[in-house]
Design a protein around this motif. Structure first.
Motif, PDB file in Angstrom:
ATOM      1  N   UNK A  71      -6.582  -2.283  -0.325  1.00  0.00           N
ATOM      2  CA  UNK A  71      -7.167  -2.795   0.916  1.00  0.00           C
ATOM      3  C   UNK A  71      -8.330  -1.907   1.351  1.00  0.00           C
ATOM      4  N   UNK A  72      -8.179  -0.603   1.154  1.00  0.00           N
ATOM      5  CA  UNK A  72      -9.217   0.351   1.537  1.00  0.00           C
ATOM      6  C   UNK A  72     -10.353   0.316   0.510  1.00  0.00           C
ATOM      7  N   UNK A  85      -3.985  -8.768   0.695  1.00  0.00           N
ATOM      8  CA  UNK A  85      -3.827  -8.009  -0.549  1.00  0.00           C
ATOM      9  C   UNK A  85      -4.371  -8.790  -1.732  1.00  0.00           C
ATOM     10  N   UNK A  91      -8.420  -9.202  -1.435  1.00  0.00           N
ATOM     11  CA  UNK A  91      -9.300  -8.029  -1.456  1.00  0.00           C
ATOM     12  C   UNK A  91      -9.449  -7.443  -2.858  1.00  0.00           C
ATOM     13  N   UNK A 117     -17.607  -6.188  -9.774  1.00  0.00           N
ATOM     14  CA  UNK A 117     -17.998  -6.476  -8.406  1.00  0.00           C
ATOM     15  C   UNK A 117     -19.284  -5.765  -7.998  1.00  0.00           C
ATOM     16  N   UNK A 177     -18.838 -10.980  -1.174  1.00  0.00           N
ATOM     17  CA  UNK A 177     -18.242  -9.901  -0.402  1.00  0.00           C
ATOM     18  C   UNK A 177     -16.720 -10.006  -0.488  1.00  0.00           C
ATOM     19  N   UNK A 178     -16.085  -8.864  -0.672  1.00  0.00           N
ATOM     20  CA  UNK A 178     -14.628  -8.854  -0.740  1.00  0.00           C
ATOM     21  C   UNK A 178     -14.066  -9.041   0.652  1.00  0.00           C
ATOM     22  N   UNK A 179     -12.948  -9.753   0.763  1.00  0.00           N
ATOM     23  CA  UNK A 179     -12.299  -9.802   2.065  1.00  0.00           C
ATOM     24  C   UNK A 179     -11.622  -8.472   2.303  1.00  0.00           C
ATOM     25  N   UNK A 180     -11.826  -7.917   3.461  1.00  0.00           N
ATOM     26  CA  UNK A 180     -11.231  -6.616   3.753  1.00  0.00           C
ATOM     27  C   UNK A 180      -9.983  -6.783   4.595  1.00  0.00           C
ATOM     28  N   UNK A 181      -9.058  -5.845   4.433  1.00  0.00           N
ATOM     29  CA  UNK A 181      -8.050  -5.685   5.464  1.00  0.00           C
ATOM     30  C   UNK A 181      -8.535  -4.484   6.263  1.00  0.00           C
ATOM     31  N   UNK A 182      -8.917  -4.669   7.515  1.00  0.00           N
ATOM     32  CA  UNK A 182      -9.448  -3.522   8.256  1.00  0.00           C
ATOM     33  C   UNK A 182      -8.338  -2.495   8.521  1.00  0.00           C
ATOM     34  N   UNK A 183      -8.768  -1.283   8.845  1.00  0.00           N
ATOM     35  CA  UNK A 183      -7.790  -0.281   9.285  1.00  0.00           C
ATOM     36  C   UNK A 183      -6.876   0.214   8.186  1.00  0.00           C
ATOM     37  N   UNK A 184      -5.822   0.914   8.596  1.00  0.00           N
ATOM     38  CA  UNK A 184      -4.884   1.522   7.648  1.00  0.00           C
ATOM     39  C   UNK A 184      -3.444   1.261   8.079  1.00  0.00           C
ATOM     40  N   UNK A 244      -6.078   2.906  -1.756  1.00  0.00           N
ATOM     41  CA  UNK A 244      -5.317   1.674  -1.821  1.00  0.00           C
ATOM     42  C   UNK A 244      -6.242   0.472  -1.890  1.00  0.00           C
ATOM     43  N   UNK A 289       0.831  -1.198   0.000  1.00  0.00           N
ATOM     44  CA  UNK A 289       0.000   0.000   0.000  1.00  0.00           C
ATOM     45  C   UNK A 289       0.868   1.252   0.000  1.00  0.00           C
ATOM     46  N   UNK A 323     -17.404  -2.882  -0.269  1.00  0.00           N
ATOM     47  CA  UNK A 323     -18.330  -3.668   0.548  1.00  0.00           C
ATOM     48  C   UNK A 323     -19.408  -2.774   1.155  1.00  0.00           C
ATOM     49  N   UNK A 374     -11.513  -2.227  -0.952  1.00  0.00           N
ATOM     50  CA  UNK A 374     -12.401  -3.340  -0.604  1.00  0.00           C
ATOM     51  C   UNK A 374     -13.369  -2.915   0.490  1.00  0.00           C
ATOM     52  N   UNK A 375     -12.883  -2.149   1.466  1.00  0.00           N
ATOM     53  CA  UNK A 375     -13.770  -1.688   2.544  1.00  0.00           C
ATOM     54  C   UNK A 375     -14.908  -0.842   1.978  1.00  0.00           C
ATOM     55  N   UNK A 434      -4.114  -4.663  12.374  1.00  0.00           N
ATOM     56  CA  UNK A 434      -5.044  -5.055  11.307  1.00  0.00           C
ATOM     57  C   UNK A 434      -5.151  -6.573  11.178  1.00  0.00           C
TER      58      UNK A 434
END
Ligand SMILES: Nc1ncnc2c1ncn2[C@@H]1O[C@H](COP(=O)(O)OP(=O)(O)OP(=O)(O)O)[C@@H](O)[C@H]1O
Ligand SMILES: Nc1ncnc2c1ncn2[C@@H]1O[C@H](COP(=O)(O)OP(=O)(O)O)[C@@H](O)[C@H]1O
Ligand code: SF4
Ligand code: SF4
Ligand SMILES: [Mg+2]
Ligand SMILES: [Mg+2]
Lengths: 324, 323
Positions: free
Chosen positions: B188-189, A255, A258, B220, A268-275, B186, A42, B195, B191-192, A291
């Protein structure tokens, strides 16, 4: 045999208003001639700083190389003079950036700029250098290269400007070519052309390529080997197939899963929570812990090292303990 | 299912500055006779390269850009015929989120005020009700009510996009125009946020006009997809039909250009469809098919005759040699 480019335990620090922060910590990477290393992660994870370190372009102050070595064919670039570094840049090491406009001079024609780059490193006159520049523009797929060589950068499309950058970067056949998100500003059809071009150029003269990207799809198409970076460290490193088919580190797994894939919808996409945490808030433990679903007590007390636990190197306690 | 939005032959022209002192003022047709329908509760994706007219088409649909001609039938009435007062009333039904969550939020306002602003402007509810709604919306988009008094710069990019989504939802819109809502984020974000948008669509029955250059993202989120090229829709189909059986050579090229985990360098992939060059200039577009200069299948007729959208299975495609 040692690799063409070896980065060993590189540490880069910056002075900021939060005090000194470590932007790169214990970064070790190698690239061989004819090979493409993909660096993924990221934004803010240290990809560009790694590239700039190799090029000797870390802004100093506020930055400095605080430890480690960067060896090009055995020569440690962290110890050479600025004059030697200038000679290496362009001739042996070249870099293309995300936004070509920032590295092209708006008031010179693109032909003149490429010719200038050639004359800096080769003993040829302007007429010959300009002819070489036109040939290079032709090589990177610019239509009517004679005419285009006389254009100014703003007269070209984004894709053509990136081709010009590539032509300039390869004008002296560098041994290492670093491409930092070279297609982020471009449309996909043009991105595909640039990727195909980089691959052809590599086949032509065997350059080592470091491709920096945040796109796992690009990694899949372009990279022989992959290094995943997180918060200034390499957290997983292996052949592309190993990383993509058997990701070990929870961050790498995240990575990959998602990405909304072309092949499926709806789920539903798998998320990586947070930053990504800011550098000044990195503690003693694993930077990914906040995370991570696999965190335990050990993760908070010590940073996991990048070691091979069986499959391939990953810096994660859970992987090393066989918990995941 | 009921049709929420029925756009017919929408055309948008921009008159550019004069070239030289006495030259004519060139006219750029950014959107050329675009027609599409959006059903209640569905998402229509618009894909295409930069400059193909995606944003302009969406903005003209909700009258933030003036259309030269066409109809925009929204819930039975033509938005393009409404006077300003009537259009202001409709504004609460159509809201918008942008690509850049940084520049679209006022840096000097607290986020509670930012989210409440549309209700203030449209005088919806009592001050009490507005405050309560802001808190509810904050929770709905995954933010904590104790963050309401912070300023935009105190949030990450993904959080700022959540704030723009909350703001867009304050007026209970039926249609949400999303212009590249995750491009600046990014993966990862992304995807959040994707969703979240999927959840809101299901829970609130929202309809989306969803612009993106990322085909994976569109696959998607969207139920139907329109592909634009140089101001025109060149192919339109339900999601599966578009991705599994693309009929237009440009759609095929887009799909084969999009990086994919399925293509591996180690396995020596070759791009199935390759196209060269950039899109042509929208000033003086080619007389026939706009894709002709880059098309691997182009024939003589393509230069002379403009192909019209015609049905082919579930797809509608504008090409003389589809498939
Ligand atoms: N206000 C304007 N004045 C003149 N030309 C404009 C204006 N707005 C857009 N255009 C032109 O209209 C065409 C379509 O632009 P638009 O912004 O709709 O494209 P887009 O598909 O949204 O592209 P991107 O992917 O870059 O956002 C382009 O050629 C653009 O330069
Ligand atoms: N001039 C600078 N001063 C302070 N910190 C910097 C500077 N340049 C980069 N950094 C920090 O170094 C880290 C890595 O940055 P970078 O290599 O640009 O990330 P990316 O992986 O997105 O390319 C980031 O946290 C960034 O904020
Ligand atoms: S070390 Fe611990 S916190 Fe870090 S990635 Fe591994 S399991 Fe997660
Ligand atoms: S009409 Fe002709 S040029 Fe246009 S997309 Fe079809 S085959 Fe290609
Ligand atoms: Mg970077
Ligand atoms: Mg746009």
């Amino acid at each position: 045999m040692s690799a063409l480019l070896e980065i060993e335990n590189l540490r880069v620090a910056f002075n900021t208003r939060h005090g000194e922060v470590t932007a790169l910590d214990s970064v070790s990477l190698t690239v061989n001639a004819g090979e493409t290393l993909g660096v993924v992660g990221e934004s803010g994870c240290g990809k560009s700083i790694t590239a700039l370190s190799v090029m000797g372009l870390i802004p100093s102050p506020p930055g400095r190389i605080a430890g480690g070595a960067i060896r090009l064919a055995g020569e440690d670039l962290t110890r050479v003079s600025e004059a030697r570094m200038r000679a290496l840049r362009g001739a042996e090491l070249a870099m293309i950036f995300q936004e070509p406009m920032t590295s092209l001079n708006p008031v010179f024609t693109v032909g003149d700029q490429i010719a200038e780059a050639i004359m800096l490193h080769q003993k040829v006159g302007h007429a010959q250098a300009f002819r070489d520049a036109v040939a290079l523009l032709d090589r990177v797929g610019i239509p009517s290269p004679d005419r285009r060589a006389r254009d100014y950068p703003h007269q070209l499309s984004g894709g053509m400007r990136q081709r010009v950058m590539i032509a300039m970067a390869v004008s002296c056949r560098p041994r290492v070519l670093i491409a930092d998100e070279p297609t982020t500003a471009l449309d996909v059809t043009v991105q595909a052309q640039i990727f195909d071009l980089l691959n052809e150029i590599q086949r032509d003269f065997g350059a080592a390529i470091i491709l920096i990207t945040h796109d796992m799809g690009a990694i899949s198409e372009m990279a022989d080997r992959v290094a995943v970076m997180y918060a200034g460290r390499v957290i997983e490193e292996a052949d592309a197939d190993d990383v993509l088919d058997h990701p070990q580190h929870p961050y790498t797994r995240g990575l990959i899963s998602c990405i909304p894939a072309l092949g499926k919808g709806d789920t539903e996409l798998r998320e990586i929570p947070g930053v990504v945490p800011p550098l000044h808030r990195l503690g003693a433990g694993c930077a990914f812990a906040e995370r991570c679903a696999h965190r335990n007590g050990r993760c908070d007390s010590g940073k996991p090292l990048l070691v091979n636990h069986g499959h391939h190197p990953a810096a994660c306690h859970a992987v090393q303990e066989g918990r995941i | 299912m009921s049709v929420l939005l029925d756009v017919q032959d929408l055309t948008v022209q921009f008159t550019l500055p004069r070239q030289g002192l006495f030259g004519p003022r060139p006219v750029l047709e950014a959107v050329r006779q675009v027609s599409f329908r959006l059903e209640q509760g569905r998402a229509l994706g618009i894909v295409g390269e930069s400059g193909s007219g995606k944003t302009t088409a969406a903005m003209a649909t909700i009258r933030l850009v003036e259309a030269a001609s066409g109809k925009v039938i929204f819930q039975g009435e033509d938005l393009l015929q409404l006077d300003d007062a009537a259009m202001r009333q409709r504004r609460r039904d159509v809201q918008l989120i942008f690509q850049d969550p940084y520049s679209s939020l006022n840096p000097r306002a607290r986020v509670a005020d930012i989210v409440r602003e549309p209700m203030d402007l449209m005088e919806i509810g009592t001050p009490e009700e507005r405050r309560a709604r802001v808190t509810d919306l904050f929770r709905l988009v995954g933010l904590r009510p104790d963050q309401l008094s912070l300023f935009p710069h105190q949030f990450s990019g993904g959080q700022r996009q959540r704030i723009s989504i909350a703001r867009a939802l304050t007026t209970n819109p039926k249609l949400l125009v999303c212009d590249e809502p995750v491009s600046a984020l990014d993966v990862a974000i992304q995807a959040q946020i994707l969703n979240l948008l999927a959840r809101l669509k299901a829970e609130l029955g929202l309809s989306y006009l969803f612009i993106s250059h990322d085909l994976g993202v569109v696959r998607h989120v969207c139920d139907d997809v329109a592909v634009m090229y140089l101001g025109k829709i060149v192919e339109m189909a339900p999601r599966e039909a578009l991705f599994d059986t693309p009929q237009h050579p440009y759609t095929q090229a887009l799909l084969s250009a999009a990086p994919s985990l399925a293509r591996r360098k180690s396995r020596g992939y070759v791009r199935p469809v390759k196209i060269s060059g950039d899109p042509p200039s929208p000033i003086n577009p080619p007389k026939g098919c706009a894709f002709v200069e880059r098309c691997p299948k182009a024939q003589d007729i393509c230069r002379r005759v403009q192909p019209l959208l015609e049905s082919r299975g579930q797809n509608r495609v504008a090409c003389h040699f589809p498939g």
